[in-house]
Design an enzyme around this catalytic site. Structure first.
Site, PDB file in Angstrom:
ATOM      1  N   LYS A  78       0.865  -1.186   0.000  1.00  0.00           N
ATOM      2  CA  LYS A  78       0.000   0.000   0.000  1.00  0.00           C
ATOM      3  C   LYS A  78       0.896   1.229   0.000  1.00  0.00           C
ATOM      4  O   LYS A  78       1.992   1.196   0.578  1.00  0.00           O
ATOM      5  CB  LYS A  78      -0.878   0.006   1.266  1.00  0.00           C
ATOM      6  CG  LYS A  78      -2.064   0.921   1.177  1.00  0.00           C
ATOM      7  CD  LYS A  78      -3.278   0.214   0.586  1.00  0.00           C
ATOM      8  CE  LYS A  78      -4.457   1.164   0.481  1.00  0.00           C
ATOM      9  NZ  LYS A  78      -5.668   0.467   0.022  1.00  0.00           N
ATOM     10  N   GLY A 179     -20.010   7.324   5.180  1.00  0.00           N
ATOM     11  CA  GLY A 179     -19.075   7.594   4.087  1.00  0.00           C
ATOM     12  C   GLY A 179     -19.746   7.345   2.753  1.00  0.00           C
ATOM     13  O   GLY A 179     -20.131   6.215   2.449  1.00  0.00           O
ATOM     14  N   GLY A 181     -18.532   8.213  -0.427  1.00  0.00           N
ATOM     15  CA  GLY A 181     -17.614   8.437  -1.548  1.00  0.00           C
ATOM     16  C   GLY A 181     -17.833   7.370  -2.606  1.00  0.00           C
ATOM     17  O   GLY A 181     -18.955   6.899  -2.821  1.00  0.00           O
TER      18      GLY A 181
END
Ligand code: NAI
Length: 359
Positions: A78, A179, A181
């Site tokens: 990541k 959330g 998004g």
């Protein structure tokens, strides 16, 4: 580095500091036992650089487990970019990030995560082939992974609902989504289509208004939405939202969301288990995006085929929940054990390999 929070025998961590563009980034490679470390790149305004490092370390470990569980030939990695990046520096910063990814020679393959767009990844792709999540071609899956992640979350939620509420679908259930998004927004649309009623929250008011308009959802505050009196809560913002301090306030029987690292720590997962709450492990239920990203990267991304692979999330959630219930253990613990076993077996077999550039 070796003592800091989130360190878990990571193979390599790279700190990138590109003065001309202002790019400061961390690339964490947790494991390459199953193949090149694959995982998205997050752009976030961290309070401290230590917090950014911890995030990269925790998220990359999650990617090792996610890729192992999803049966992908990739290890876990990541990247995090320490925001903010000014709009005039954005292209240069992502190009510099692409150069940093390229310098690893295929050990790490990047894609989008929170705060990063397809356009950003195209700037990365101008510097390295070790990138996925680029613009989709007609009939093929590609580009923004979040719709695929949302689809997988929906499937995982169906598995959890079957197990806990003995229901075959989501019709008439109330779901709270934190959330809105890429993942949360798409999930709300899918849930609404499936006949669920929604309670939603985001720190961005415009997103809340949009989803309420589209789906008839009821808005709630971001701090309270996970404690709503509903059937399922779905954390789809950032990690660490379920803690030892707040787990007792959760009223639902099911936690099934897209966010990475929803549990602040293992003890929070133990508390959910003690309360009889079914937690669908984050990296199993939210694997739809990386399944698509991997398929795109390998050039095997026929849309229908990828969709079917994403739908397999349902069976994986069922398998881990069944096994946890038989063992009388928390789901997160059984999932970690199963994923670690896959990685250890691969490490023993010595399969570790660098990525081939995208097909
Ligand atoms: P995004 O950046 O598109 O959306 C995140 C949303 O959460 C934003 O609308 C933001 O305003 C909101 N938010 C931030 N803090 C909040 C808070 N305290 N309360 C309520 N809302 C808050 O990111 P995306 O792509 O939707 O990712 C969401 C989560 O899912 C992240 O944890 C990410 O790591 C995870 N994930 C995303 C995948 C993908 O395909 N995009 C794949 C797997 C996991």
């Amino acid at each position: 580095m070796f003592d800091c929070a989130g360190f878990d025998d990571h193979e390599k961590t790279v700190f990138v500091n590109d003065k001309p563009s202002g790019l400061k980034a961390v690339i964490a490679i947790h494991s390459t036992a199953l193949g090149a470390a694959a995982g998205g790149c997050r752009l976030w305004n961290y309070q401290t650089s230590q917090a950014a490092l911890t995030d990269a370390l925790r998220l990359s470990r999650g990617m090792s487990y996610k890729n192992a569980f999803a049966e992908l030939p990739f290890g876990g990695g990541k990247a995090v970019i320490l925001g903010p990046i000014s709009s005039e520096n954005r292209q240069r910063a992502f190009e510099a990030f692409g150069e940093a990814v390229h310098s690893l020679g295929g050990l790490y393959v990047t894609a989008e995560d929170v705060g990063v767009s397809v356009k950003d990844m195209e700037w990365v792709a101008s510097k390295t082939p070790y990138v996925s999540g680029l613009a989709a071609k007609k009939g093929a899956a590609g580009g923004d992974p979040s719709p695929f992640t949302a689809r997988g979350v929906l499937r995982g939620m169906e598995a959890a609902v079957k197990n806990k509420l003995d229901r075959d679908n989501l019709e008439g259930l109330a779901v709270a989504v934190q959330g809105l998004g890429g993942v949360g927004g798409h999930l709300c649309r899918l849930l609404s289509k499936a006949g669920a009623s929604l309670v939603v929250a985001d720190i961005d008011k415009a997103k809340v208004e949009k989803i309420c308009d589209e789906t008839g959802a009821r808005a709630m505050s971001p701090e309270e939405v996970l404690f709503a009196d509903v059937d399922v809560i779905s954390p789809c913002a950032l990690g660490g939202v379920i803690t030892q301090e707040n787990a007792h306030r959760i009223q639902t029987k099911i936690v099934a969301g897209g966010a990475n690292n929803q549990l602040a720590d293992a003890q929070a997962g133990d508390l959910l288990h003690q309360k009889g709450i079914l937690y669908a492990p984050d990296y199993i239920i939210n694997a739809g995006g990386i399944i698509m990203v991997a398929a795109e990267y390998q050039g095997d991304n026929d849309f229908e085929k990828v969709t079917a692979k994403v739908d397999a999330v349902k069976g994986r959630v069922t398998a881990v929940v069944d096994r946890a219930q038989r063992a009388g253990a928390p789901t997160y613990m059984i999932a970690d054990m199963m994923a670690q076993e896959i990685i250890d077996n691969a490490a023993r077999a010595g399969n570790s390999a660098k990525a081939q550039p995208a097909a």
